[in-house]
Write a protein that holds these residues in place. Structure first.
Motif, PDB file in Angstrom:
ATOM      1  N   THR A 295     -20.278  -2.131 -16.342  1.00  0.00           N
ATOM      2  CA  THR A 295     -20.914  -1.144 -17.210  1.00  0.00           C
ATOM      3  C   THR A 295     -19.926  -0.745 -18.288  1.00  0.00           C
ATOM      4  O   THR A 295     -18.841  -0.276 -17.986  1.00  0.00           O
ATOM      5  CB  THR A 295     -21.340   0.096 -16.415  1.00  0.00           C
ATOM      6  OG1 THR A 295     -22.133  -0.338 -15.320  1.00  0.00           O
ATOM      7  CG2 THR A 295     -22.139   1.034 -17.273  1.00  0.00           C
TER       8      THR A 295
ATOM      9  N   ASP B 110     -20.796  -7.303 -12.290  1.00  0.00           N
ATOM     10  CA  ASP B 110     -21.681  -6.199 -12.652  1.00  0.00           C
ATOM     11  C   ASP B 110     -20.859  -5.140 -13.370  1.00  0.00           C
ATOM     12  O   ASP B 110     -20.187  -4.337 -12.752  1.00  0.00           O
ATOM     13  CB  ASP B 110     -22.268  -5.645 -11.351  1.00  0.00           C
ATOM     14  CG  ASP B 110     -23.365  -4.643 -11.613  1.00  0.00           C
ATOM     15  OD1 ASP B 110     -23.603  -4.310 -12.786  1.00  0.00           O
ATOM     16  OD2 ASP B 110     -23.971  -4.190 -10.633  1.00  0.00           O
TER      17      ASP B 110
ATOM     18  N   GLN C 140     -19.465   1.508 -21.597  1.00  0.00           N
ATOM     19  CA  GLN C 140     -19.988   2.603 -22.404  1.00  0.00           C
ATOM     20  C   GLN C 140     -21.459   2.858 -22.103  1.00  0.00           C
ATOM     21  O   GLN C 140     -22.290   2.941 -22.998  1.00  0.00           O
ATOM     22  CB  GLN C 140     -19.784   2.316 -23.888  1.00  0.00           C
ATOM     23  CG  GLN C 140     -18.307   2.296 -24.206  1.00  0.00           C
ATOM     24  CD  GLN C 140     -18.008   1.923 -25.624  1.00  0.00           C
ATOM     25  OE1 GLN C 140     -18.752   1.180 -26.242  1.00  0.00           O
ATOM     26  NE2 GLN C 140     -16.910   2.449 -26.127  1.00  0.00           N
ATOM     27  N   GLY C 141     -21.704   2.937 -20.807  1.00  0.00           N
ATOM     28  CA  GLY C 141     -23.041   3.304 -20.390  1.00  0.00           C
ATOM     29  C   GLY C 141     -24.032   2.161 -20.354  1.00  0.00           C
ATOM     30  O   GLY C 141     -25.158   2.343 -19.943  1.00  0.00           O
TER      31      GLY C 141
ATOM     32  N   ARG D 171     -19.943   1.205  -5.246  1.00  0.00           N
ATOM     33  CA  ARG D 171     -19.966  -0.106  -5.923  1.00  0.00           C
ATOM     34  C   ARG D 171     -18.758  -0.961  -5.622  1.00  0.00           C
ATOM     35  O   ARG D 171     -18.326  -1.765  -6.448  1.00  0.00           O
ATOM     36  CB  ARG D 171     -20.097   0.074  -7.432  1.00  0.00           C
ATOM     37  CG  ARG D 171     -21.340   0.869  -7.732  1.00  0.00           C
ATOM     38  CD  ARG D 171     -21.803   0.730  -9.117  1.00  0.00           C
ATOM     39  NE  ARG D 171     -23.027   1.495  -9.256  1.00  0.00           N
ATOM     40  CZ  ARG D 171     -23.626   1.713 -10.402  1.00  0.00           C
ATOM     41  NH1 ARG D 171     -23.112   1.214 -11.491  1.00  0.00           N
ATOM     42  NH2 ARG D 171     -24.732   2.403 -10.452  1.00  0.00           N
TER      43      ARG D 171
END
Lengths: 1038, 291
Positions: free
Chosen positions: A595, A593, A597-598, A403
């Motif tokens: 993320t 993009d 905590q999931g 990523r």
């Protein structure tokens, strides 16, 4: 005028409140002044105006009282505020450093409060005059408003003096002082300037070295700062001058008339009186003008405030026009797109790897090398837009972290600082920009978009100091006139429906999968209400098919809500170059993009529209920028000092420290490691014991270790003496003291060790063979005395008894802690000597039992000396100052113990493990003693205390540890100092302190009996002998 | 013999080779201040160790009929647990990755995070206040690129960059302790490492209290055995001790757990590393699809 006063003062207050830069102590006084002036303008002036116009007071008694109070209080407060302001400035100029400490917010507030309280005092006479002086007449008329004391001459005079004349005279004096001080500064500056000029001449005559030029630069910049300060001070003085002048002009007439009226009520015409009063009020109007006029900060902030609130009625029209012009200019600048530049982020590993590369591969090769960085678009808000280089950066073809987008770079590692400095940065940038331009034109950038994100890294690695100089450049091609924003940035959430967002996310992921990667730097995008399509950059023509308005996506490392990251810059150039003429507008999606905590989120991505300017059709490369600013936001390189994590010596030091700290953390908070680490230890003897003691001291982090020894290393030594090696014995052997120091430094470079190859004069070893030997002995004694006084703890680790005598005497006299270790074949003693009280206090007379213990020991005296029966532990709770020394338990004076001995008796023959045990115990004993709050004066613990609460965090603080290896047993006896001790008794110390070397030489040169006679041991012997005979005869009789 | 044995034995053989290497290179050797007797098996005899292990294993097996009672971690299990861990990490995108060491089959699990925190000393390049420095910025400011300063398309300076801290966490396998080991360090964006105290300045105060207790008193500074750079290490000598109750409880309840998850979630927070709760599901998923 009242209105003006009010607005201006409000403006001052508002400015101070609003602007953090104005939150200074000095401005507190200005605030106070402004408040006073504001009160004048707000209440006093309008009421006076009413009074003046109507010619009589129609507002009632209470308002009259209020007006009078306000009038006197506010005017006085204004005057006093000016006075303390003046005082503050005087002190800041006159004694800048001392006053700076004193000049706190609190103190200023107290001053201000004092001034106001003093002004408030007016309330008392105004409201309470009648109460205090009933005698005064009451010429009160209904429609007149004046004070009750207007006819009391003495009060008026007093008031005028306190209120005006004293402060104003003081102010004048202060002002003169300030002026003088400023002039002095000014002159001095002139002088310094002259000297600099001559310096410069000197420099230009000679070849200017780097150092000189640097120094000159430093001096000049200091001058610059200095002159700036002086200029500031001059300005302050000028401002104060203004204020004073205004103050005088405004208030003198009033107070003159005030005084005159005090004596002669009718001398002054009413109108003149009124005029002087208004002149006084006018001062309040004037004050707020004087500050902005004289203070740049205020001026700037006033302008800004005025610019925000268009305040009518002020004759600042011209200013306003200029402001407005400035604003539109600024707004139009806002319309231009701005990019968040990359900020370089280097992992520690990068520098390690660069060091390896430089040492092993590059060596002196300065040619450009391909390296690789990467950037990430999932940062939480608040983090800078980073380009990261890891230790893997040198593997230009290696994988990029998941990523993340790769950024290819070029490393220019210079061999010298000079080369680093003189390297043509502009040319480097242009070269790189040309390559980008080339990629743009040849369409290779479409296939490999990471070519738009190249960077340059210029480095110089100073591997001696582990200083790394570096400068990043992130080349960006520029449009000459900037890029116009058509639609301001909004978050995707605001513009896209959830459906569109999830469609985009899916389409982007599919594109990634298609390209077998986890991040795509740029992509093309089309969207409808229902669906989102994305495609690779190279599919532009087929994807957009001549659309006038297109949307491009950008993997955006920036987290700012209003700006895109740096990678967009070159993309827009590419688009303008390729399709600029076909497009009306470009919509840009800064794809972010994250993320958390999931939960994945791309909603915070931003979208905006720009209009791309025409790019001239010539094939010439546009202007480029990109060198990174340094930490000070200036154009310049950065430097990082990595000696702490790369210099092996520093690493060793920090690791040792950390281990010790961990020991402390474990024993928090009682272990005082600092005390141990900072202890200076003098080791007399660098043999088997000396080596082991030194190593254990190092283990405790002791940094200061000094050896004294006169022997050389022999072949038998290394196996038992862990600081020496076979090599050290060759060609006669190195001196032990020096070799030991060398080895300690090899073991731990952070140690500060010294060695002295010298002998210690001993009793019974005459030194009076010649002048020379006497002189040598004198020097040795002096050196030893010097060493003892320079250290905190003395370790006696020699192999003969008599060599311990002199250090014992010196240390006892200097009140130093002595730790003594001595070995027998399988027995040892480790002890601390009693530490005499600081003031010379004779040890209390020996008790009968100490005499008896001494007598028992006399029968079991061994060559190694210490093997004493543990009978002394009969005593308990002996304080440190009454503890005995090594010699206290002996009833013979030290003498030549090596004479008349066979070889095996002369050397210490002991079980090999014994020295390690005893050496380690000696150090641990020292550490325990140091941890005791009373140190060397600690009460001796005995074997019996083993079950009791230990006196230190580390346990007991014994006097002696006697070990018996045959039984694997230790005991902890303690014994009293012996008043006939040949080393530490009062009479010996007294003689030593009185006669010095003369006394010592007598001891060295004579036989045993000298010390024995001196201390009374001979007598004791005789008595004992007699007693024994007596006893024996008794026994016989039985 | 246990079915695992040939595999495990072979593996341990590889470990011993490493152990010998370690002995020859003392700088890389793990020091052992608090040796745990049970772990100090005689390195001279592989077989003795093996039988010791087997006995222990049998003992545990006997104790808990069906339980997986072995409390130490095989290297293969370590790698497997890491794989599961990273797999879940990918799903969360919280940054864990597996790094292979070039030219060997060894590797480690790695994560770096950035945070804005308090870094103590100001940026290093403070030319004027350091008389020892023989460098001068003026030639640059004069020479350099007048274009740069007037670059209006650049957003104004990032003042915060100097207080950004990068934390790096590496999880390695220790052959001699048969446990995972946590290596960690914190550095500024220019690559300068922070001291342990500075690093802990940024750890939550609640956790800071823990630093005074075991196993945190076993932190040392060491070279990373695989990349050779200095790191702080939570020494593995106490790991077994505090993991045993966790593993015992799990095996008592016949529930499998991922060693790495349990271990990391207990040691991580103290050094600023949080392990989201959802990792607990890793072990559950693993039981559903093992082998």
């Amino acid at each position: 005028m009242a209105l003006l006063t009010v607005t201006m003062n409000l403006l001052v207050l508002y400015a101070v409140k609003k602007e953090r830069t104005l939150h200074t102590v000095g401005n507190l006084y200005i605030v106070s002044l402004s408040v006073a002036d504001l009160l004048v303008g707000l209440t006093v002036m309008p009421l006076n105006l009413v009074y003046l116009l109507e010619d009589e007071w129609n507002l009632g008694h209470i308002v009259c009282q209020f007006w009078l109070v306000m009038d006197y209080v506010a005017s006085t407060a204004s005057i006093f505020s000016m006075f303390i302001l003046c005082l503050d400035r005087y002190r800041s100029v006159h004694q800048p450093l001392r006053y700076l400490k004193y000049r706190t917010r609190g103190r200023a507030s107290v001053m201000i409060a004092g001034a106001w309280l003093l002004s408030m005092m007016w309330i008392i006479p105004i409201l309470g005059w009648r109460v205090f002086s009933e005698a005064s007449p009451k010429p009160e008329t209904e429609n007149n408003c004046d004070t009750d004391f207007r006819f009391v001459t003495w009060f008026k005079v007093l008031a005028a003096v306190v209120n005006f004349y004293v402060p104003s005279l003081l102010m004048l004096w202060f002002y003169k002082q300030i002026y003088m001080a400023v002039r002095r500064h000014y002159r001095r500056r002139d002088n310094i300037n002259k000297t600099i000029r001559t310096d410069q001449k000197l420099d230009s005559a000679n070849a200017v070295t780097l150092k000189q030029s640097w120094q000159r630069f430093c001096v000049q910049s200091k001058q610059c700062i200095h002159s700036l300060r002086v200029r500031k001070e001059r300005k302050a003085a000028k401002q104060l001058g203004f204020i004073i002048a205004a103050f005088m002009v405004c208030w003198i007439p009033y107070f003159v008339t005030f005084m005159v009226m005090a004596f002669c009520k009718t001398c002054i015409h009413h109108d003149l009186h009124m005029f002087t009063i208004w002149l006084g009020y006018f001062n309040s109007t004037l004050n707020p003008f004087i500050y902005p006029l004289c203070n740049d900060n205020f001026k700037r902030i006033f302008k800004r405030i005025l610019h925000i609130h268009l305040k009518p009625g002020l004759d600042l029209v011209l200013e306003e026009v200029r402001m407005a012009a400035g604003r539109t200019e600024k707004d139009s600048a806002n319309q231009k797109l701005q990019f968040a530049p990359f900020c370089s982020a280097l992992e520690a590993g990068f520098w390690h790897q660069l060091t390896q590369k430089k040492l092993n591969d590059y060596r002196l090769d300065e040619s450009p090398k391909n390296i690789k960085g990467y950037y990430y678009n999932g940062d939480p808000a608040g983090l800078p837009t980073r380009l990261t280089l890891e230790f893997s950066a040198f593997d230009a073809t290696g994988p990029t972290p998941a990523r993340c987008c790769p950024a290819p770079g070029t490393l220019y590692n210079m061999n010298t600082l000079e080369a680093f400095k003189s390297c043509d940065k502009k040319a480097l940038l242009e070269k790189e920009a040309n390559e980008i331009w080339e990629a743009v034109q040849s369409e290779t950038a479409l296939e490999n978009p990471s070519l738009l994100n190249t960077f340059i890294l210029l480095t110089f690695a100073d591997l001696k100091k582990y200083h790394f100089y570096y400068w990043f450049c992130f080349p960006a091609l520029c449009f000459t006139e900037g890029i116009q924003v058509l639609e301001q940035p909004v978050t995707m959430e605001e513009k896209f429906s959830p459906k569109q967002i999830s469609a985009l996310q899916g389409a982007y992921d599919d594109l990634c999968n298609e390209n077998e990667t986890t991040a795509i730097p740029y992509f093309l995008m089309k969207y409808t209400e229902e669906a989102v399509l994305v495609s690779s950059l190279q599919n532009w023509n087929t994807f957009f098919q001549g659309q006038k308005k297109v949307t491009v996506g950008l993997y955006d490392p920036c987290t700012l809500p209003q700006h895109p990251g740096w990678p967009l810059r070159n993309l827009l150039v590419l688009i303008a170059r390729k399709w600029g003429s076909l497009l009306d507008a470009v919509e840009v999606l800064c794809f972010r993009d994250q993320t958390l905590q999931g939960k994945r989120s791309i909603q915070h991505s931003i979208i905006f529209q720009v209009k791309l300017p025409e790019l001239s059709l010539s094939a010439e490369c546009p202007k480029s920028v990109g060198w990174e600013k340094n930490q000070k936001s200036a154009m310049g390189p950065r430097m990082v000092n990595l000696s702490e994590c790369m210099d092996p010596k520093r690493l060793a030091e920090s690791s040792v420290d950390l281990n010790l700290k961990l020991m402390r953390w474990r024993l928090v908070p009682s272990l005082d490691l600092e005390k141990v680490v900072s202890t200076k230890c003098l080791l007399l003897g660098a043999g088997t014991l000396g080596c082991n003691v030194a190593r254990t001291l190092m283990g405790w982090g002791v940094r200061h270790i000094t050896f004294v020894d006169n022997a050389k290393i022999s072949y038998s030594n290394p196996v038992r003496q862990p600081l020496y090696e076979f090599e050290d014995c060759l060609s006669g052997g190195k001196p032990k003291a020096l070799a030991a120091v060398e080895r300690l430094k090899k073991i731990f470079p952070g140690v500060s060790a010294e060695g002295y190859n010298m002998s210690i004069p001993m009793p019974g070893h005459p030194v009076n063979f010649s002048e020379e030997t006497m002189e040598q002995a004198r020097r040795d004694v002096e050196k030893l005395e010097e060493l003892v006084s320079a250290h905190d703890v003395l370790f006696l680790l020699m192999d003969t008894r008599e060599s311990r005598w002199l250090p014992t005497v010196i240390a006892a006299s200097q009140r130093k802690l002595v730790v003594n270790a001595a070995l027998g074949f399988d027995t040892f003693v480790v002890m601390r000597h009693g530490l005499k009280k600081q003031k010379i206090v004779e040890p209390e007379g020996s008790t009968p039992s100490s005499a008896s213990s001494a007598s028992t020991s006399s029968s079991s005296s061994t060559p190694a000396g210490p093997a004493q029966a543990p009978g002394a532990s009969l005593f308990s709770n002996i304080p440190g100052h009454r503890l005995g020394c090594y010699f206290c338990n002996d009833v013979v004076a030290p003498g030549d113990s090596t004479r008349d001995r066979t070889l095996d008796q002369q050397c210490t023959v002991s079980r090999p493990g014994l020295a390690m045990i005893a050496g380690a115990l000696a150090v641990e004993l020292m550490v325990s003693i140091l941890q005791h709050p009373e140190g060397g004066y600690a009460v001796a613990s005995s074997s019996d205390d083993r079950m009791n609460e230990p006196p230190t965090s580390l346990g007991l603080a014994p006097h002696q540890i006697r070990g018996f290896l045959s039984r694997f047993d230790n005991v902890l006896p303690a014994s009293l100092a012996f008043d006939k001790c040949t080393a530490c008794s009062a009479i010996v110390l007294d003689n030593y302190e009185r006669e010095g070397f003369q006394f010592l030489s007598k001891v060295f040169n004579s036989s045993h009996s000298f010390l024995e006679d001196l201390t009374g041991l001979t007598l004791l012997h005789q008595e004992t002998q007699a007693a024994e005979i007596w006893d024996m005869s008794d026994d016989e009789s039985i | 013999m246990h079915a695992d044995e040939p595999h495990a034995g072979g593996h341990r053989g590889a470990c011993w080779k490493k152990a010998e290497l370690v002995m020859r290179a003392p700088s890389r050797q793990l020091r052992d201040p608090l040796s745990n007797d049970k772990l100090q098996l005689n390195p001279d005899s592989d077989s003795a160790r093996l039988t010791g292990f087997v006995k222990f294993h049998k003992f545990m097996a006997g104790e808990r009929a069906q339980g997986m009672g072995v409390f130490h971690l095989e290297e293969e299990t370590f790698r497997h647990s890491c794989r599961q861990f990273i797999c879940h990490s990918r799903a969360l995108d919280d940054g864990w990755s597996w790094e292979e060491v070039e030219g060997s089959d060894e590797g480690y699990m790695k994560k770096s995070i950035l945070g804005v925190g308090r870094t103590a000393p100001p940026p290093a390049l403070d030319w004027c206040s350091r008389p020892g420095e023989d460098m001068d910025t003026r030639p640059w400011t004069e020479q350099v690129l007048e274009d740069e300063d007037e670059d209006e398309e650049q957003v104004g300076g990032d003042k915060e960059t100097s207080s950004v801290i990068r934390y790096e966490y590496h999880v390695l396998y220790s052959c001699s302790y048969q446990t995972p080991v946590l290596y960690f360090r914190a550095s500024t964006l220019d690559g300068r490492s922070l001291s342990l105290e500075k690093m802990w300045d940024n750890v939550h105060p609640n956790y800071r209290q823990r630093l005074l207790q075991g196993p945190w008193d076993t932190i040392t500074q060491q070279e990373h055995p695989l990349i050779g750079q200095p790191f702080f290490v939570l020494h593995p000598c106490r790991t077994q001790e505090f993991m045993r109750p966790v593993l015992a409880a799990a095996s008592a309840e016949n529930r499998s757990l991922n060693y790495i998850v349990s271990w990391l979630s207990s040691v991580g927070p103290v050094v600023g590393l949080s392990v989201p709760l959802s990792y607990a599901s890793v072990a559950l998923q693993a039981t559903e699809a093992p082998k």
